[in-house]
Design a protein around this motif. Sequence first.
Motif, PDB file in Angstrom:
ATOM      1  N   PHE A   1       0.826  -1.203   0.000  1.00 40.04           N
ATOM      2  CA  PHE A   1       0.000   0.000   0.000  1.00 40.04           C
ATOM      3  C   PHE A   1       0.863   1.257   0.000  1.00 40.04           C
ATOM      4  O   PHE A   1       1.910   1.312   0.637  1.00 40.04           O
ATOM      5  CB  PHE A   1      -0.937  -0.007   1.210  1.00 40.04           C
ATOM      6  CG  PHE A   1      -1.933  -1.122   1.164  1.00 40.04           C
ATOM      7  CD1 PHE A   1      -3.162  -0.947   0.551  1.00 40.04           C
ATOM      8  CD2 PHE A   1      -1.624  -2.368   1.705  1.00 40.04           C
ATOM      9  CE1 PHE A   1      -4.069  -1.986   0.482  1.00 40.04           C
ATOM     10  CE2 PHE A   1      -2.529  -3.417   1.641  1.00 40.04           C
ATOM     11  CZ  PHE A   1      -3.756  -3.228   1.025  1.00 40.04           C
ATOM     12  N   TYR A   2       0.402   2.245  -0.747  1.00 37.43           N
ATOM     13  CA  TYR A   2       1.144   3.488  -0.850  1.00 37.43           C
ATOM     14  C   TYR A   2       0.419   4.591  -0.085  1.00 37.43           C
ATOM     15  O   TYR A   2      -0.739   4.451   0.311  1.00 37.43           O
ATOM     16  CB  TYR A   2       1.333   3.886  -2.321  1.00 37.43           C
ATOM     17  CG  TYR A   2       0.039   4.103  -3.087  1.00 37.43           C
ATOM     18  CD1 TYR A   2      -0.639   5.323  -3.027  1.00 37.43           C
ATOM     19  CD2 TYR A   2      -0.505   3.091  -3.872  1.00 37.43           C
ATOM     20  CE1 TYR A   2      -1.818   5.530  -3.712  1.00 37.43           C
ATOM     21  CE2 TYR A   2      -1.695   3.287  -4.566  1.00 37.43           C
ATOM     22  CZ  TYR A   2      -2.343   4.500  -4.486  1.00 37.43           C
ATOM     23  OH  TYR A   2      -3.527   4.699  -5.163  1.00 37.43           O
ATOM     24  N   TYR A   3       1.123   5.674   0.131  1.00 37.69           N
ATOM     25  CA  TYR A   3       0.540   6.872   0.731  1.00 37.69           C
ATOM     26  C   TYR A   3      -0.206   7.619  -0.369  1.00 37.69           C
ATOM     27  O   TYR A   3       0.340   7.794  -1.456  1.00 37.69           O
ATOM     28  CB  TYR A   3       1.670   7.737   1.291  1.00 37.69           C
ATOM     29  CG  TYR A   3       1.234   8.997   1.988  1.00 37.69           C
ATOM     30  CD1 TYR A   3       1.090   9.030   3.360  1.00 37.69           C
ATOM     31  CD2 TYR A   3       0.985  10.162   1.266  1.00 37.69           C
ATOM     32  CE1 TYR A   3       0.700  10.190   4.009  1.00 37.69           C
ATOM     33  CE2 TYR A   3       0.588  11.317   1.901  1.00 37.69           C
ATOM     34  CZ  TYR A   3       0.450  11.330   3.272  1.00 37.69           C
ATOM     35  OH  TYR A   3       0.058  12.473   3.911  1.00 37.69           O
TER      36      TYR A   3
ATOM     37  N   GLN B   1      -3.099   5.785   0.556  1.00 41.54           N
ATOM     38  CA  GLN B   1      -4.038   4.705   0.867  1.00 41.54           C
ATOM     39  C   GLN B   1      -3.999   4.443   2.368  1.00 41.54           C
ATOM     40  O   GLN B   1      -5.029   4.258   3.008  1.00 41.54           O
ATOM     41  CB  GLN B   1      -3.660   3.439   0.090  1.00 41.54           C
ATOM     42  CG  GLN B   1      -3.939   3.514  -1.401  1.00 41.54           C
ATOM     43  CD  GLN B   1      -3.467   2.269  -2.115  1.00 41.54           C
ATOM     44  OE1 GLN B   1      -2.382   1.751  -1.830  1.00 41.54           O
ATOM     45  NE2 GLN B   1      -4.262   1.783  -3.048  1.00 41.54           N
TER      46      GLN B   1
ATOM     47  N   ASP C   1      -6.602  13.000  -1.772  1.00 39.10           N
ATOM     48  CA  ASP C   1      -7.238  11.705  -2.002  1.00 39.10           C
ATOM     49  C   ASP C   1      -8.047  11.360  -0.756  1.00 39.10           C
ATOM     50  O   ASP C   1      -7.956  12.054   0.263  1.00 39.10           O
ATOM     51  CB  ASP C   1      -6.185  10.627  -2.266  1.00 39.10           C
ATOM     52  CG  ASP C   1      -6.744   9.447  -3.054  1.00 39.10           C
ATOM     53  OD1 ASP C   1      -7.986   9.326  -3.134  1.00 39.10           O
ATOM     54  OD2 ASP C   1      -5.950   8.641  -3.575  1.00 39.10           O
TER      55      ASP C   1
ATOM     56  N   PRO D   1      -8.181   8.584   1.965  1.00 35.16           N
ATOM     57  CA  PRO D   1      -7.441   7.418   2.470  1.00 35.16           C
ATOM     58  C   PRO D   1      -8.368   6.271   2.862  1.00 35.16           C
ATOM     59  O   PRO D   1      -9.547   6.473   3.167  1.00 35.16           O
ATOM     60  CB  PRO D   1      -6.713   7.968   3.707  1.00 35.16           C
ATOM     61  CG  PRO D   1      -6.765   9.452   3.577  1.00 35.16           C
ATOM     62  CD  PRO D   1      -8.030   9.754   2.833  1.00 35.16           C
ATOM     63  N   ASP D   2      -7.801   5.070   2.863  1.00 36.80           N
ATOM     64  CA  ASP D   2      -8.512   3.912   3.404  1.00 36.80           C
ATOM     65  C   ASP D   2      -8.304   3.833   4.914  1.00 36.80           C
ATOM     66  O   ASP D   2      -9.227   3.506   5.659  1.00 36.80           O
ATOM     67  CB  ASP D   2      -8.015   2.624   2.743  1.00 36.80           C
ATOM     68  CG  ASP D   2      -8.333   2.577   1.259  1.00 36.80           C
ATOM     69  OD1 ASP D   2      -9.438   3.019   0.886  1.00 36.80           O
ATOM     70  OD2 ASP D   2      -7.481   2.121   0.483  1.00 36.80           O
TER      71      ASP D   2
ATOM     72  N   THR E   1      -7.201  -6.449  -7.335  1.00 36.18           N
ATOM     73  CA  THR E   1      -5.871  -5.845  -7.196  1.00 36.18           C
ATOM     74  C   THR E   1      -4.804  -6.836  -6.748  1.00 36.18           C
ATOM     75  O   THR E   1      -3.613  -6.596  -6.947  1.00 36.18           O
ATOM     76  CB  THR E   1      -5.911  -4.689  -6.185  1.00 36.18           C
ATOM     77  OG1 THR E   1      -6.211  -5.209  -4.879  1.00 36.18           O
ATOM     78  CG2 THR E   1      -6.973  -3.667  -6.573  1.00 36.18           C
TER      79      THR E   1
ATOM     80  N   LYS F   1      -4.057  -7.281  -3.781  1.00 36.45           N
ATOM     81  CA  LYS F   1      -3.508  -6.784  -2.524  1.00 36.45           C
ATOM     82  C   LYS F   1      -4.227  -7.428  -1.337  1.00 36.45           C
ATOM     83  O   LYS F   1      -5.385  -7.847  -1.457  1.00 36.45           O
ATOM     84  CB  LYS F   1      -3.649  -5.265  -2.442  1.00 36.45           C
ATOM     85  CG  LYS F   1      -2.777  -4.504  -3.427  1.00 36.45           C
ATOM     86  CD  LYS F   1      -2.920  -3.002  -3.221  1.00 36.45           C
ATOM     87  CE  LYS F   1      -2.009  -2.233  -4.158  1.00 36.45           C
ATOM     88  NZ  LYS F   1      -2.111  -0.768  -3.943  1.00 36.45           N
TER      89      LYS F   1
END
Length: 215
Positions: A59-61, A63, A109, A111-112, A157, A159
Amino acid sequence: MKNEIGFVVKARPYPPEHIFLMDTPDFVPAPELWQWIKSIFLNPEHKLFNPDHVHLGAFYYPQIAVMWAKGGFQKQGRFVVGQTEKIMINASGWKKERQEEQFYQWFNDLPDYLITIDATYAQHANDVDFCALIEHELYHIAHKKDEWGIPSYNRETGKPKLTIQGHDVEEFTGVVRRYGANKEVQEMVNAANQRPTVAKADIYHACGTCFLRVV
């Protein structure tokens, strides 16, 4: 930098000085902190790599977003210096739009998950305490398991599916294993190693609805 227990921690990010000034925002996005987390705890080549968090590496920032808060807060008699939450906007209309707009202003964005760290605490905490706090918050974002207890993945995905998990006791076992027990956990360990002051049989006979096994 080498700390008191001997391992080397890559120079960690500190809160920006302006967060402590008057008439400045109380919350500041911290992408540099997420990059540091990935380079330390999610990096298999680093000595502090923790395989318990490997599911977060995909996961990226933003997210998984991270931010500084000017200070902590009181909750149930304790002072909170870190918090992890799954972003869920249970609203509609303008209320929903206001909340979403705030996140977009912070992170560009939605975020999750969001990890918030008390900047005042972070400014003064030593490396060991700071690492323990960060890992504590990371442990809250668990790899979701299916009904058979098998880690699940997103079919589209690939993921890992994530979920929020609570504490093992008053701390995560992984944090205690890596950094030692805090006062509350140590008190529980000490109590568990002593003969109970109230026998199970006494509890059973004092409260018949407990249905404790008498041994």
